[in-house]
Motif scaffolding. Structure first.
Motif, PDB file in Angstrom:
ATOM      1  N   SER A  56      40.861  37.684  39.490  1.00  0.00           N
ATOM      2  CA  SER A  56      40.988  39.033  38.950  1.00  0.00           C
ATOM      3  C   SER A  56      42.440  39.449  38.759  1.00  0.00           C
ATOM      4  N   THR A  76      48.946  40.199  38.105  1.00  0.00           N
ATOM      5  CA  THR A  76      48.834  41.331  37.194  1.00  0.00           C
ATOM      6  C   THR A  76      47.611  42.159  37.561  1.00  0.00           C
ATOM      7  N   THR A  77      47.694  43.452  37.340  1.00  0.00           N
ATOM      8  CA  THR A  77      46.561  44.362  37.575  1.00  0.00           C
ATOM      9  C   THR A  77      45.935  44.837  36.273  1.00  0.00           C
ATOM     10  N   GLU A  78      46.319  44.211  35.170  1.00  0.00           N
ATOM     11  CA  GLU A  78      45.772  44.620  33.870  1.00  0.00           C
ATOM     12  C   GLU A  78      44.264  44.401  33.812  1.00  0.00           C
ATOM     13  N   ASN A  79      43.787  43.330  34.441  1.00  0.00           N
ATOM     14  CA  ASN A  79      42.342  43.069  34.428  1.00  0.00           C
ATOM     15  C   ASN A  79      41.570  44.200  35.103  1.00  0.00           C
ATOM     16  N   TRP A  80      42.094  44.707  36.209  1.00  0.00           N
ATOM     17  CA  TRP A  80      41.431  45.808  36.909  1.00  0.00           C
ATOM     18  C   TRP A  80      41.433  47.082  36.066  1.00  0.00           C
ATOM     19  N   THR A  81      42.523  47.328  35.360  1.00  0.00           N
ATOM     20  CA  THR A  81      42.585  48.513  34.505  1.00  0.00           C
ATOM     21  C   THR A  81      41.566  48.426  33.382  1.00  0.00           C
ATOM     22  N   ARG A  82      41.497  47.271  32.739  1.00  0.00           N
ATOM     23  CA  ARG A  82      40.544  47.098  31.645  1.00  0.00           C
ATOM     24  C   ARG A  82      39.107  47.153  32.145  1.00  0.00           C
ATOM     25  N   TRP A  84      38.013  48.780  34.813  1.00  0.00           N
ATOM     26  CA  TRP A  84      37.697  50.160  35.177  1.00  0.00           C
ATOM     27  C   TRP A  84      37.427  51.002  33.939  1.00  0.00           C
ATOM     28  N   ASP A  85      38.227  50.847  32.906  1.00  0.00           N
ATOM     29  CA  ASP A  85      38.008  51.595  31.674  1.00  0.00           C
ATOM     30  C   ASP A  85      36.637  51.281  31.073  1.00  0.00           C
ATOM     31  N   ALA A  88      33.764  52.511  34.210  1.00  0.00           N
ATOM     32  CA  ALA A  88      33.776  53.822  34.874  1.00  0.00           C
ATOM     33  C   ALA A  88      32.603  54.715  34.480  1.00  0.00           C
ATOM     34  N   VAL A 263      39.004  39.667  33.676  1.00  0.00           N
ATOM     35  CA  VAL A 263      38.387  40.980  33.474  1.00  0.00           C
ATOM     36  C   VAL A 263      36.983  41.013  34.068  1.00  0.00           C
TER      37      VAL A 263
END
Length: 297
Positions: A56, A76-82, A84-85, A88, A263
């Motif tokens: 992740s 990277t935390t980009e996967n978590w941001t994508r 969550w978007d 959510a 992701v």
């Protein structure tokens, strides 16, 4: 002058081992084997979690099957941001579905269990058997009749349908748990309420409900987990626009398989966090509920 006496050496085979020493040796070996098996089981369970977690945090080029066991080259935390978007809205819909479905099925199961354990009316065993029969119905065999029935009565597709289905199909297991739990409650407590003039409903509210807290914890964890992780009902009775998180996670994984495994891994962890938190917060009460006889039959 006397000659000194030299002690005769004793052969190792002549040494007698005390039975207590043998017992302690066997106990240590048994503990070693037990702990080794426990450690092996923990490792087996945590291996998928390890792969999920490190993947992740990997970028697109780094998240590949050939590097599944390796730590990320660039975290990277980009996967978590994508993730969550994308998840959510469906996570919030799952909360709207799971909370009322869990509470309603728990309350109905508690009432059924109390009546079936304390009110021995004619045919009580038959009613209990018919209720339990719902636990053994294969859901796949009743999907089409259920869909036709919900359409006929006008229940909206999506969260309302899923709440109703989880309540109905949760009643058998909740009834079984509470009936077994109330069977372990001393009869004198119920009889004392009757002597004081309390009716069935007053006895249930004033005596049975306070005693049933451990059983409620077991049922709430059980129902919350089952409803949150359900996918079959979500596929048939909802859509990605109005369905729970399991349906959205499936769509996210299908769309991310060819682009970025990270992701889908982050989404899987996000979707599993609520059930994990519920169990961590209530695990002590869950175990005490089990020991109190809520699953004793």
């Amino acid at each position: 002058m006397s000659t000194p006496i030299t002690p005769t050496p004793v052969a190792p085979d002549d040494v007698e081992i005390h039975p207590a020493s043998r017992t302690r040796g066997r106990t240590r070996w048994a503990q070693l084997v037990r702990y080794s098996l426990i450690l092996f089981g923990i490792v087996v369970v945590l291996i998928p979690v390890y792969v999920l977690l490190i993947t992740s945090f990997k970028g697109i080029g780094d998240a590949s099957p050939t590097r599944a066991w390796f730590l990320p080259q660039d975290w990277t935390t980009e996967n978590w941001t994508r993730a969550w978007d994308a998840l959510a809205p469906s996570i919030w819909r799952s909360v709207q579905m799971v909370v009322p479905a869990t509470i309603i099925s728990a309350v109905l199961g508690c009432m059924n269990g109390f009546v079936l354990s304390r009110w021995r009316f004619p045919g009580a065993d038959l009613v209990f058997t018919l209720i339990l029969f719902g636990m053994f119905l294969p859901y796949q065999a009743v999907m089409i009749p259920l869909m036709e029935m919900l359409l006929a009565v006008g229940v909206p597709n999506g969260i309302p349908s899923l709440i109703l289905l989880h309540v109905v199909f949760g009643i058998p297991i909740t009834t079984l748990i509470f009936r077994n739990y109330f069977e372990s409650v001393p009869h004198e407590l119920i009889e004392s309420a009757k002597v004081d003039g309390a009716g069935m409903f007053r006895t249930f509210v004033s005596v049975a409900l306070p005693l049933a807290i451990p059983g409620f914890v077991v049922v709430l964890i059980w129902q919350f987990t089952n409803a949150w992780n359900d996918f079959l009902f979500a596929v048939f009775f909802s859509s990605p626009a109005n369905g729970p998180v399991t349906l959205a996670l499936n769509n996210l994984a299908n769309g991310a398989l060819l682009t970025n495994y990270g992701v889908s891994m982050a989404g899987a962890l996000l979707a599993s966090l609520p059930t994990l938190l519920v169990y961590i917060l209530l695990s002590k009460y869950f175990l005490s509920g089990l020991m109190s006889g809520s699953l004793k039959g």
